[in-house]
Design an enzyme around this catalytic site. Sequence first.
Site, mmCIF file in Angstrom:
data_model
loop_
_atom_site.group_PDB
_atom_site.id
_atom_site.type_symbol
_atom_site.label_atom_id
_atom_site.label_comp_id
_atom_site.label_asym_id
_atom_site.label_seq_id
_atom_site.Cartn_x
_atom_site.Cartn_y
_atom_site.Cartn_z
ATOM 1 N N ILE A 176 6.837 2.014 -31.006
ATOM 2 C CA ILE A 176 8.265 1.774 -31.269
ATOM 3 C C ILE A 176 9.003 1.046 -30.014
ATOM 4 O O ILE A 176 10.506 1.017 -29.670
ATOM 5 C CB ILE A 176 9.150 3.724 -30.635
ATOM 6 C CG1 ILE A 176 8.371 4.034 -29.220
ATOM 7 C CG2 ILE A 176 8.840 4.744 -31.377
ATOM 8 C CD1 ILE A 176 8.798 5.454 -28.278
ATOM 9 N N GLY A 187 8.045 -5.297 -25.563
ATOM 10 C CA GLY A 187 8.372 -6.202 -25.178
ATOM 11 C C GLY A 187 7.215 -6.939 -23.693
ATOM 12 O O GLY A 187 6.546 -7.133 -24.546
ATOM 13 N N GLY A 188 8.118 -7.921 -23.604
ATOM 14 C CA GLY A 188 7.672 -8.722 -22.286
ATOM 15 C C GLY A 188 5.780 -8.474 -21.843
ATOM 16 O O GLY A 188 5.028 -8.976 -21.931
ATOM 17 N N PHE A 189 5.478 -6.641 -21.679
ATOM 18 C CA PHE A 189 5.095 -6.539 -20.981
ATOM 19 C C PHE A 189 3.563 -6.092 -22.516
ATOM 20 O O PHE A 189 2.918 -6.212 -21.608
ATOM 21 C CB PHE A 189 5.435 -5.102 -20.369
ATOM 22 C CG PHE A 189 4.234 -4.496 -19.475
ATOM 23 C CD1 PHE A 189 3.131 -3.394 -20.049
ATOM 24 C CD2 PHE A 189 3.902 -4.451 -17.765
ATOM 25 C CE1 PHE A 189 2.686 -2.646 -19.407
ATOM 26 C CE2 PHE A 189 2.743 -3.286 -17.365
ATOM 27 C CZ PHE A 189 1.958 -2.168 -18.501
ATOM 28 N N LYS A 219 3.083 -3.559 -25.856
ATOM 29 C CA LYS A 219 4.117 -2.517 -26.564
ATOM 30 C C LYS A 219 3.938 -0.899 -26.187
ATOM 31 O O LYS A 219 3.151 -1.110 -25.726
ATOM 32 C CB LYS A 219 2.981 -2.246 -28.009
ATOM 33 C CG LYS A 219 3.007 -3.947 -28.915
ATOM 34 C CD LYS A 219 1.949 -3.216 -30.351
ATOM 35 C CE LYS A 219 1.575 -4.471 -31.094
ATOM 36 N NZ LYS A 219 1.171 -4.538 -32.230
ATOM 37 N N VAL A 220 5.014 -0.509 -27.093
ATOM 38 C CA VAL A 220 5.182 1.419 -26.627
ATOM 39 C C VAL A 220 5.111 1.676 -27.833
ATOM 40 O O VAL A 220 5.769 1.548 -28.739
ATOM 41 C CB VAL A 220 6.902 1.461 -25.888
ATOM 42 C CG1 VAL A 220 6.927 2.580 -25.693
ATOM 43 C CG2 VAL A 220 7.647 0.041 -25.004
ATOM 44 N N ASP A 271 17.514 -6.017 -14.413
ATOM 45 C CA ASP A 271 17.117 -6.319 -15.252
ATOM 46 C C ASP A 271 17.841 -5.378 -16.657
ATOM 47 O O ASP A 271 17.594 -4.259 -17.471
ATOM 48 C CB ASP A 271 15.016 -6.273 -16.347
ATOM 49 C CG ASP A 271 15.522 -6.773 -17.712
ATOM 50 O OD1 ASP A 271 16.655 -7.505 -17.842
ATOM 51 O OD2 ASP A 271 14.065 -6.751 -18.614
#
Length: 868
Positions: A533, A536-538, A540-541, A651
């Site tokens: 869904i 991000g930089g981190f 996947k969600v 952020d």
Amino acid sequence: MNISTHVLFSIVFFSFFLSSLHVTSYSKSDSYSFVLNCGSTTAGPDADGRNWVPDSKYLTLSDNSIPAKADFQDPSLPSLVPYMSARIFTSESTYRFSVTPKKRHWVRLHFYPSTYSTLNASDAYFSVVSGDFTLLNNFSASITAQALTQAYIVREFSLTPSDNGYLNITFKPTEKRNGSYAFVNGIEIIPMPDVFEPAILVGFSDQFVDADSSTLQTMYRLNVGGQYIPTKNDSGLTRTWYDDSPYLFGASFGVTSEADKNVKIRYPSDMPKYIAPVDVYSTARTMGPDLKINQNYNLTWVFQVDGNFMYLVRFHFCELQLTKINQRVFDIYLNNQTAQEAADVIAWSGSKAVPVYKDYAIYVSDGAGDDELWVALHPSLSAKPEFYDAILNGMEIFKLNDTSGNLAGPNPVPSQMLLKAESEEARTFTPSKSTSHAHVIGGAAGGAAAFGIVAALCIAIYQRKKRVLGSESGTSGWLPLYGNSHTTASKSTISGKSTASSNVSSMAANLCRHFSLAEIKHGTKNFEESEVIGVGGFGKVYKGVVDGGTKVAIKRSNPSSEQGVHEFQTEIEMLSKLRHRHLVSLIGYCEENEEMILVYDYMAYGTLREHLYKSNKPPLSWKQRLEICIGSARGLHYLHTGAKYTIIHRDVKTTNILLDENWVAKVSDFGLSKTGPNLNQTHVSTVVKGSFGYLDPEYFRRQQLTEKSDVYSFGVVLFEVLCARPALNPSLPKEQVSLGDWALHCQRKGILEDIIDPLLKGKINPECLKKFADTAEKCLSDQGLDRPSMGDVLWNLEFALQLQENPDGAKLVTEGRLNNNSQDFTHDHDMGMHGINLSIGGESAVSEESDGLNTSAVFSQLINPKGR
Ligand SMILES: *[C@@H]1O[C@H](CO)[C@@H](O)[C@H](O)[C@H]1NC(C)=O
Ligand SMILES: *[C@@H]1O[C@H](CO)[C@@H](O)[C@H](O)[C@H]1NC(C)=O
Ligand SMILES: *[C@@H]1O[C@H](CO)[C@@H](O)[C@H](O)[C@H]1NC(C)=O
Ligand SMILES: *[C@@H]1O[C@H](CO)[C@@H](O)[C@H](O)[C@H]1NC(C)=O
Ligand SMILES: *[C@@H]1O[C@H](CO)[C@@H](O)[C@H](O)[C@H]1NC(C)=O
Ligand SMILES: *[C@@H]1O[C@H](CO)[C@@H](O)[C@H](O)[C@H]1NC(C)=O
Ligand SMILES: *[C@@H]1O[C@H](CO)[C@@H](O)[C@H](O)[C@H]1NC(C)=O
Ligand SMILES: *[C@@H]1O[C@H](CO)[C@@H](O)[C@H](O)[C@H]1NC(C)=O
Ligand SMILES: *[C@@H]1O[C@H](CO)[C@@H](O)[C@H](O)[C@H]1NC(C)=O
Ligand SMILES: *[C@@H]1O[C@H](CO)[C@@H](O)[C@H](O)[C@H]1NC(C)=O
Ligand SMILES: *[C@@H]1O[C@H](CO)[C@@H](O)[C@H](O)[C@H]1NC(C)=O
């Protein structure tokens, strides 16, 4: 206890209760209460208006004690009295109080570990003894405060009656250490009725534990599903009750409910009101509306306790909705053993709105890991009730002395991460080292923030009072001051699963759930791409399901992202302490096979941005947008002021504002968050992080981060909401690329109406639009000093909403909370610096917000002043 003693105590206590009602401040004439401001020669009131008197006349030998003043006033102390003065003991010393024999007393000891003249707080190790009971031993207030991240510590005991009419309290420095001393800031001796009764020993249905001959220590006292209750709102025993939410375990927190205004809590005739105040009984936590889900989970709280002690757990119940027997029936578990089968509050109390309480005793042995007390409720399936649900209104946990009369546990061990963060912070913030400006603080500092929050939650009473904008809905967490926990940093015992390599402090680990990788894989269909869904930089969600039905968002870190490790731990430590209506709740985490996975509340409606533009979602009405802005402002305001350390989000943007199924806005993504200034520093130096289009120009210029940087970004969010376009849109003519600059330009020229979302044209009350735009404009002030605080922004947005809904009524409200800074906005800042800072700030600065556009294009826009 039989009924006649109850009545007796009710009578005895009733007079005490009355006197305490009528005498608002405790005076000397109230011979039953001793409220001592130790080491002080003058009396003074605390934050609740209680009067604290000098202590010297109660000391039996005062020549080996020194009155002292604290050198430093921690900003989070609730009041100067009794914390800023202390009595120091270099050898054994005793306070003696003349009390009514055969009567129990509360003894509350207040400690503020600080430097007193030349004495270092970390040298104080001491014991406190009263009669045959050891209350504290080898106690280090400094270590304890550090581990619990509290500025001060309160310990509460209920002492057995003394036979001879004297109550002695002896302070004794630990002999094993050179230079050790004892100290105390405040002592309260309050007579109390005998509130303890024989309790069923869990696991032995026929055995009872009688607390009569024991001294007890209060470990936790919670107003379940409700708010913090200060001493003056207690029902006569000057106790403090805390919010239970920080102790909830797992993905499902249940739901809180409050008695209707017209429901009056009726105490049964055999139950004195001092057992617990009305406020405790008029709020509750239940499991939730979905009876299927309720059957599949336990409503669970986890508490840190000391091993090798007997604990008395008191549950307070009061049914607020249902009226009949067998409507809501549930089982109660203590440490996974059944304490009560088929608890039915109506069956016990006889009626709705009638309180009832039940006591259980359980022995906690000293296991290998941390010692914990688990309290769980589950619908009773065997009773076949009408509703599969459970309810709890209040909970108290007391520790009983052991057979040798001891109550003392070991000092808690502060988390390694916290220690590291603190030493970093000390280095960065030492004024003499102010030359080390550009020092880069690692992500670990977030850990300090998390712990700082715990502290701040405990003491925010005072600050909250001072806040003009006390409009918080009271959902913030409150932790007890006496969480006598024994935490270690290196191991976590949650679910017994392998977390050996985890550096997440067990304190944080206890507040949220540890998931196994198998559970996560199962919940996301093995990280099925269709469940993604967000990216991000981190990493996947994913959307996922855990615990047989609870929807969650699962954030899986990209194994290659180096900076993720810090942010992962920062986020766990911070978020596990933060529960606020307008912040996304962390439910748990998984750290296994080098996977770093965070599990959050699922936000059904996704990000704010996808409801503004570039999606086919139905547009939000202006009122909805305003409410979302107000909600997120409230979340940010809480981050900035709700804590001992200011938390700067760093952020803020529309993709970090999420919406739940009720359109409630929640601020998310604290991975980049960072503690703000404490002491006298007004900024934090750090590398530039954040998202283009939202970045505070001052932050860029001077690399100084303040909460005003968030205010700037929020100003951009406000314009984004109004204009429904991205913060940066490189396909537009140069002067329009940056929304912040373009909207400011239009606002100053008085042509803002031309750029607002066409769908809103004619739907916004002009007064409201003016207020909203003025607020956004102020947020974008070039200088942080000229920007309003988040609290001011919140106030102005609420005012704007009033103007929208009720333009005439709202005009009556006096306005003018924004700083009057009509000076002209100058574009003279040194843009050349951007390039330099960016090369330091590096790769991480760019996040998905750049909207698929070429980074160097943005870059050149940014470093070209004309482009802004
Ligand atoms: C107190 O002692 C600790 C450990 O001995 C030391 O690290 C700290 O700097 C001292 N604090 C002061 C204010 O002297
Ligand atoms: C307290 O001290 C007094 C005198 O020092 C002594 O007579 C009394 O027995 C003590 N009381 C207790 C409970 O130890
Ligand atoms: C305490 O001081 C004494 C005498 O100064 C010294 O002999 C002893 O080793 C010291 N003990 C510790 C634990 O430092
Ligand atoms: C305490 O009681 C006062 C008066 O009844 C009430 O106004 C106040 O809101 C209460 N405070 C809390 C935190 O419940
Ligand atoms: C609830 O807790 C009890 C005791 O630990 C346990 O036996 C039971 O399996 C739990 N139920 C659920 C659904 O987790
Ligand atoms: C607490 O201490 C008293 C007096 O020493 C003793 O009688 C009692 O049994 C102790 N309580 C427990 C639970 O061991
Ligand atoms: C006293 O507490 C300190 C700090 O927790 C600990 O290191 C030390 O071993 C303790 N000493 C005793 C005698 O328990
Ligand atoms: C209770 O059970 C849970 C899981 O079922 C386990 O993680 C926890 O350690 C147990 N608690 C105790 C005190 O045994
Ligand atoms: C935990 O911390 C220790 C010491 O600070 C470090 O050596 C280790 O690599 C850390 N482990 C993880 C998983 O970060
Ligand atoms: C903070 O600043 C104020 C005023 O500038 C000063 O009085 C105070 O001593 C300072 N506190 C510290 C801890 O430096
Ligand atoms: C704001 O400041 C300007 C100029 O300093 C002044 O003319 C104006 O009256 C002030 N407005 C308010 C509301 O104080």
